[in-house]
Design an enzyme around this catalytic site. Structure first.
Site, PDB file in Angstrom:
ATOM      1  N   GLU A  55       6.271  19.217   6.953  1.00 27.86           N
ATOM      2  CA  GLU A  55       7.382  19.893   5.846  1.00 27.86           C
ATOM      3  C   GLU A  55       7.475  21.078   6.181  1.00 27.86           C
ATOM      4  O   GLU A  55       6.681  21.630   6.631  1.00 27.86           O
ATOM      5  CB  GLU A  55       6.817  19.206   4.578  1.00 27.86           C
ATOM      6  N   LYS A 110      -5.725  10.323  -0.872  1.00 25.85           N
ATOM      7  CA  LYS A 110      -6.198   9.371  -0.381  1.00 25.85           C
ATOM      8  C   LYS A 110      -7.749   8.879  -0.317  1.00 25.85           C
ATOM      9  O   LYS A 110      -8.227   7.681  -0.588  1.00 25.85           O
ATOM     10  CB  LYS A 110      -5.679   9.119   1.194  1.00 25.85           C
ATOM     11  N   ILE A 144      -0.634   0.330   6.785  1.00 23.51           N
ATOM     12  CA  ILE A 144      -1.776  -0.130   7.230  1.00 23.51           C
ATOM     13  C   ILE A 144      -2.574  -0.602   5.868  1.00 23.51           C
ATOM     14  O   ILE A 144      -2.527   0.049   4.758  1.00 23.51           O
ATOM     15  CB  ILE A 144      -2.702   0.908   7.635  1.00 23.51           C
ATOM     16  N   LYS A 199      15.278   7.531  -4.881  1.00 23.67           N
ATOM     17  CA  LYS A 199      16.028   6.831  -3.642  1.00 23.67           C
ATOM     18  C   LYS A 199      16.063   8.157  -2.504  1.00 23.67           C
ATOM     19  O   LYS A 199      17.047   8.321  -1.912  1.00 23.67           O
ATOM     20  CB  LYS A 199      17.723   6.566  -4.017  1.00 23.67           C
TER      21      LYS A 199
END
Lengths: 447, 447
Positions: free
Chosen positions: A206, A221, A152, A26
């Site tokens: 980050e 990816k 996307i 969460k």
């Protein structure tokens, strides 16, 4: 064989049955998924054919989350394993992040006959084949649209829309952080360090930006896209990976002068034999000079865009937000609708299917073009001498340009296509040449 | 009820079973579909889970096609009805074109339990709900990715990827012929007539270009996109349609001067109540002024591009070849793989699902912005007088500009958003005003 795989027919529960869902995690995405399930519940039921019922939300710290509005009335637990095992859970949504812990949970879910939706690119890139095998064995769905470029729909496009075509190449900007940094450098002339600081300040990077700026995120990816596009198992370890941390303001300025833009591209490529058949495939991530009139050059800020070339479809491009809670949750919800529909109506989504099983070759074997910028001694004949070094290695040059600046000379060399390995060897050799004071940058060109 | 719809569970034939396919039509697309089925047969079998077997090809003139290489060894027939009825046909591919004849065949196929793949936008836009009902009743698939923008997978994206989201607006360049003509006018300064002649010469426009240049083709696609995106039945007759035949070289030049580009857009829009709930939906096609920094402005030649805005996903764009034999066949093959997989493994693709059933309002009720170019009498106070006309109708102006040229004056008025109906009434009134010599152009702006 008695597994679901052997008969290949997947019946459903029938229209109107509720679909039980467990949400693991969460954080930003999990919270947004819960919010959207609440907001869109009627729409989801209509689109699925039965209601979504959230059986519970697993978090590491129940105390921390128990007052959040989106979990009121729901089971909140720190025992993710028990939640996954519940008989009334049909679909598990994994939005925890990390690799080992979610891998255990996802495997447990798949083996227990639950379909899984995950947004976890690192998990899929490292263990995709193990997960796909478990899903096939149990005859359930494994979806991960959100793992690549958020909303996307490039995974779905490779999975379904191009299922009757042959993908030749995929080239994409799939990491928003690095695109933001490179765009800021190009727009403002800032150094890499300043642009990174700005990205961190604005929340695009980050606190530890390594996974983004060194290209690891993009490499995950690339592994997923190559696996889907070429029907061949490509893992994170197969992907050559070079980040943007060594790109300088001078590189950006030089690119601009040459009507090009530096982008961090994930490139998945099919290599051909002379008869046109496929010899192998390759996947890689590196900074790339993209001509300004190519659609990828104008993808600014933290946007993502993916170019796909297929034999019959030609060139397709997909553009949008590649990260963020809401866009990622949109992709998770789209997958959840698909998995839930199949639980109701039967059937399975097309799974990762590595039937083609091509060789995955390293970057050394791939043909690329180099753009090399060197500082050289300013003496008569140096250009010709250095150009000879390329000719001796059978690398043909597209352009050589010498620029004086004070008492130094810059030599810019652009090659034709040659094996990456040969190009790298020449550059290493040139770096040691007595007339070369420094190799300032080596960039590959996109064509 | 004993129909498939009532139990909502769709079993398959099981892995390895052949899938019988009938191809109706052998024009450019049909020929390419047959060629690709041959070229990719092994890939298709792996992706489907069983082999594709073409049971026959229906053409109007057997004699004309019997020597074509791609039909050798196949049944070639002019009796499409009998081909569709065969027990060993599982999926029917309709690439004939027209409306009434393919409608009969597609309905016959669906009612006989065969899934259908069609590339026929006119058929789907006119009779989509009748076809969807027949498919639902029989529990089979109806696919039509190729009906909108060929291989750009926008139908699949609305059907699946955005299934967990809420689509707010779709705006697309969905007709390659008109985009080629408008781009040629913008690039060369050519008149509409000359650009159309060039498009015809190069094969981008048909001998009778009416369906393209008057926007009918785009309107069919708008109806399909709105139906899928808004889960509401929108037909061709619901779509306001204005083509490009009255666009002049002067309009194009004026747009360029204002950093805008004229594009023929298909726009599907959700209209909201004050509380944020959906009031109605609208679909329309008209020439539109697009700011040059909008991604749609730079879509050149005969390319298509579709912008989708969704609540969670944000803005997405899809770009590619929107027409042509190979790209259209790629979309048909992708659909064929999907339909064939479901025949093997069970389940159904998400169908057109008009559960939301929003009001479809006409263009009059939609708020747009106008760009009006008038020739007016060159007298003191004319600008103020005409601006008052707008104020009297509660239409607020964003900009008014007066340009002298010889003894005439041009007045360019840009409005804020107001009801299309009110804007049109004002323009009609101005056209009759004693100081207005001519209303030269009225264009809507994209925002």
């Amino acid at each position: 064989m008695t597994s679901a795989e052997s008969n290949g027919n997947y019946p459903g529960k029938g229209a109107g049955a509720p679909v039980g869902v467990a949400i693991l995690g969460k954080g930003t995405v999990g919270t947004e998924v819960l919010r959207l399930i609440g907001e869109f519940s009627n729409n989801l039921e209509q689109r699925i054919g039965g209601p979504i019922e959230v059986r519970g939300v697993a978090v590491s710290n129940v105390e921390k989350h128990k007052d959040a509005p989106e979990v009121q009335g729901l089971l909140l637990t720190d025992d993710a394993h028990s939640l996954v095992e519940r008989d009334d859970v049909d679909v598990v949504v994994e939005v925890i992040g990390g690799i080992d812990y979610p891998r255990e949970l996802v495997l447990k879910a798949l083996r227990a006959g639950k379909s899984v939706v995950t947004a976890n690119k690192a998990l899929v890139a490292a263990h995709g084949s193990e997960l796909a095998d478990a899903a096939n064995e149990a005859g359930v769905d494994l979806y991960y649209e959100a793992a690549v470029a958020a909303a996307i729909p490039v995974v779905g496009m490779l999975r379904r829309s191009l299922a009757g075509d042959q993908v030749q190449r995929i080239a994409g900007i799939v990491n928003g952080t690095t695109n933001f940094i490179l765009d800021a450098m190009a727009t403002t002339g800032a150094s890499y360090e300043d642009a990174l600081a700005e990205a961190t300040r604005l929340g695009y990077a980050e606190a530890d930006p390594t996974a983004d700026v060194e290209g690891h995120d993009a490499a995950s990816k690339a592994a997923i896209l190559a696996s889907m596009g070429f029907h061949t198992r490509v893992t994170f370890d197969d992907v050559y990976c070079e980040g943007i941390s060594s790109i300088t303001a001078e590189d950006i300025a030089a690119a601009k002068k040459a009507n090009q833009t530096i982008k961090l591209l994930a490139i998945c490529e099919r290599l051909f034999n002379e008869d046109g058949s496929t010899r192998a495939v390759n996947a890689r991530v590196h900074p790339t000079l993209v001509p300004n009139d190519h659609p990828l050059a104008s993808v600014d800020q933290s946007y993502n865009a993916i170019f796909v070339e297929a034999e019959a479809a030609g060139r397709l491009m997909f553009y949008g937000n590649g990260a963020g809670g809401a866009p990622t949750a949109s992709a998770v919800l789209g997958d959840l609708v698909g998995a839930a529909r199949n639980k109701i109506h039967g059937g399975r989504a097309p799974a990762e299917n590595p039937y083609a099983n091509y060789d995955v070759v390293g970057f050394d074997e791939v043909e690329t073009r180099y753009h090399v910028n060197m500082t050289v001694n300013d003496r008569v004949g140096v250009l010709a001498d250095l150009a000879h070094q390329f000719a001796d290695s059978d690398v043909s040059l597209a352009a050589v340009r010498q620029e004086e600046s004070g008492d130094e000379a810059h030599l810019i060399v652009v090659t034709h296509k040659a094996r990456e390995k040969d190009l790298r060897e020449i550059v290493d050799r040139l770096a040691k040449h007595e007339d070369v004071r420094a190799v300032n940058s080596v960039l590959r060109l996109h064509d």
